[in-house]
Write an enzyme that holds these catalytic residues in place. Structure first.
Site, PDB file in Angstrom:
ATOM      1  N   ILE A 159      40.696  42.727  38.186  1.00  0.00           N
ATOM      2  CA  ILE A 159      39.954  41.894  39.225  1.00  0.00           C
ATOM      3  C   ILE A 159      38.575  42.051  39.555  1.00  0.00           C
ATOM      4  O   ILE A 159      38.185  43.367  39.526  1.00  0.00           O
ATOM      5  CB  ILE A 159      40.706  42.083  40.550  1.00  0.00           C
ATOM      6  N   CYS A 160      37.694  41.176  39.571  1.00  0.00           N
ATOM      7  CA  CYS A 160      36.629  41.092  39.834  1.00  0.00           C
ATOM      8  C   CYS A 160      36.116  41.413  41.240  1.00  0.00           C
ATOM      9  O   CYS A 160      35.614  40.790  41.843  1.00  0.00           O
ATOM     10  CB  CYS A 160      35.841  39.713  39.620  1.00  0.00           C
ATOM     11  N   GLU A 161      36.358  42.724  41.604  1.00  0.00           N
ATOM     12  CA  GLU A 161      36.072  43.319  42.986  1.00  0.00           C
ATOM     13  C   GLU A 161      35.927  44.849  42.836  1.00  0.00           C
ATOM     14  O   GLU A 161      36.911  45.379  42.065  1.00  0.00           O
ATOM     15  CB  GLU A 161      37.077  43.085  44.165  1.00  0.00           C
TER      16      GLU A 161
END
Ligand SMILES: *Cc1c(COP(=O)(O)O)cnc(C)c1O
Length: 395
Positions: free
Chosen positions: A342-344
């Protein structure tokens, strides 16, 4: 939880998925029922911990009640066959719509968290010419000695009514005609493993119970909430210590004739019955860090990112005999940061995890994921809904 046969079967299943070992669940429920029935204690299942339908149905089959924290949970509990006379509704922010739905369902009890809420429940019940059973959730200011993100029973927490407001509560209980006082309710936190905490809670319940009785309020229900912890470090010793837990209450709680003692257990009942199974997509070897990038992330299991929770992580492929024989495993552990896609930046299950040398395609198990796991899944990044696989279907 995993034998070679199970792992072999996993090879053909698309990841990520939650794997439920229904035997572990059954053994846990057996242990809880046996330990609680010895004292005639009433156990409610905190539905928010997991409402995978097979899990909920199995819990329901034991005759436990349901502890709900939203109108939809109340509805789901009744749909799953929980006796409405054993459904309780807690939560610091019940909406009018939710209260009305629970009144229509004739549930056993509202666990009420403020004087204002008491007034609203009274008003809504009056409009339906009903009388709502209520227990007062009191904040006993007992330190749960657990992670500060999951304590609920201290003065600074948003939950419950503080003891200095009890006079106001007593006044409201006397004047409001469409509520019936059933008892007092407590829930001091989650993942509690120190039995001393529960002993302290008993002392406070005794004191507060007396306070009410001195003022002429008969108490039928003493509800001690939940929060019993599990061993995240040893997922294979999977049955929590229900015996010691219930024993503390039997020893230290003053229970008068006719009174019922209620509990609301979530995590302890379901946590060890499930693991999140993922595959390694990529291995990134850096100068300072090695990363295992999995096909599961915070969208499937959020606990590590939400409250820095620890989960045991295993490389099933390398630990079992199904590994590719051509790969020579040096046998030495390597430290990996195990992360999701995930883009975090917070999308990391754990840093510096000791694992055997790992490769693309390896199956990874993130253990003790049965509580607050699948229920918190989201479709952030438009992720697919996470699937569940059951021990009984894969043999
Ligand atoms: C979440 C919750 C529980 C269950 O907590 P566990 O730690 O899962 O046992 C019980 N009672 C209330 C009021 C809750 O909010």
């Amino acid at each position: 939880m995993f034998n070679n046969n199970t792992i072999q079967r996993f090879k053909d299943i698309e990841t990520p998925f939650y794997y439920y070992d229904l035997n572990v669940l059954k053994n846990t429920l057996d242990a809880c029922r046996d330990a609680s029935s010895k004292y005639n204690f009433h156990v409610h299942y905190a539905m928010k911990a997991n409402f995978n339908p097979k899990v909920v149905d199995m819990v329901q089959s034991y005759g436990f009640g349901a502890d709900c924290v939203s109108g939809n949970e109340v509805k789901a509990a009744i749909e799953h066959g929980f006796d409405k006379g054993k459904v309780v509704f807690a939560g610091v922010g019940k909406s009018d719509k939710e209260i009305n739905a629970a009144l229509d369902a004739d549930i056993f009890c509202f666990n009420v968290e403020s004087v204002q809420e008491l007034e609203i429940i009274n008003e809504l019940a009056a409009a339906k010419s009903k009388v709502a059973g209520v227990a007062i959730r009191i904040n006993p200011n007992v330190d749960a000695h657990t992670h500060h993100f999951i304590t609920t029973g201290l003065d600074e927490n948003k939950f419950g009514i503080n003891t200095w407001q009890l006079n106001e509560v007593a006044e409201a209980l006397r004047s409001l005609k469409n509520i019936k006082f059933l008892g007092i309710h407590f829930h001091v936190g989650s993942q509690i493993t120190d039995m001393e905490v529960y002993r302290n809670l008993c002392t406070r319940i005794n004191e507060i119970g007396e306070w009410f009785e001195d003022r002429g309020f008969a108490i039928k229900v003493l509800n001690a909430g939940g929060g019993l912890g599990v061993d995240y470090y040893n997922p294979d010793t999977n049955i929590p210590d229900f015996k010691s837990y219930f024993e503390v209450f039997s020893k230290f709680l003053n229970v008068k004739p006719g009174q019922e003692v209620h509990f609301e257990l979530g995590r302890a009942l379901v946590a060890q019955s499930s693991s999140l199974i993922a595959r390694v997509l990529y291995v990134k070897n850096g100068q300072k860090k090695n990363f295992l990038i999995l096909d599961a992330g915070m969208t499937e299991l959020m606990r590590p990112m939400l409250y820095q929770a620890y989960h045991s992580i295993q490389n099933l492929t390398q630990e079992s005999s199904i590994k590719n024989q051509e790969i020579s495993n040096s046998g030495e552990a390597i430290k990996y940061d195990v992360v999701g896609p995930i883009c975090e930046s917070t999308d990391c299950f754990r840093k510096d995890v000791d694992l055997p040398q790992s490769f693309r395609g390896d199956l990874i198990a993130i253990r003790t994921a049965g509580a607050y796991g699948e229920v918190m899944a989201s479709n952030y990044n438009l992720r697919d809904k996470v699937e569940s696989v059951y021990s009984e279907t894969i043999g």
